[in-house]
Design an enzyme around this catalytic site. Sequence first.
Site, short mmCIF file in Angstrom:
data_model
loop_
_atom_site.label_atom_id
_atom_site.label_comp_id
_atom_site.label_asym_id
_atom_site.label_seq_id
_atom_site.Cartn_x
_atom_site.Cartn_y
_atom_site.Cartn_z
CG ASP A 29 21.67 25.83 10.79
OD1 ASP A 29 21.64 25.06 9.81
OD2 ASP A 29 22.02 27.04 10.70
CG HIS A 98 23.79 19.37 5.66
ND1 HIS A 98 24.64 19.55 4.59
CD2 HIS A 98 22.89 20.39 5.58
CE1 HIS A 98 24.28 20.61 3.90
NE2 HIS A 98 23.21 21.14 4.48
#
Length: 112
Positions: A29, A98
Site C-alpha cells: 500500500d 482488494h
Amino acid sequence: MDCLFCNIAAGEIPAKTIYEDDLVMAFYDIAPAAPVHILVIPKPHIPSAAALTEKDAALVGHIFAVIARLAREHGFEEGFRIVSNVGALAGQSVPHLHFHLLSGRALAWPPG
Ligand code: AMP
C-alpha cells in the site's frame, strides 16, 4: 482504462509488487496504515466484495490461499488482519476489489 488497480494489474502504473500470477497481484500500500500493509487484488475488474457471485468462488479461494502464503513467506502469519472495505460508507476509495493485509503492530478491535 480508468481504474487505478486495473492499471496496476496491467503494469501500466508501477507498484511495489510482492506476488503476481495470472489471476492476482499483491503489492505494498502506498500509504501504509501498519508496518506491514499489503493489498491483494484480483486482476479481473470486480468493483467490490458486494459484486461477488458463485462464479467467483475459485478466484476468491485462490486469493485467500495467496494471502496465507504471503503471511507464511513474509513472517506475519502469527497475527494479521484481512480487511475489504465495501462502499464509501465503509471507506472504500478504490472501486476495484482488494484485500488489505495489516500486520506488525497490535490491531484494535472493533475497527473504527
Ligand atoms: P480502500 O480505501 O479500502 O479502497 O483502499 C485503497 C487503498 O489503496 C488505500 O489504502 C490507499 O493507500 C491505496 N492506494 C491508493 N493508490 C495506490 C497506489 N498507487 N499504489 C498502492 N496503493 C495505493
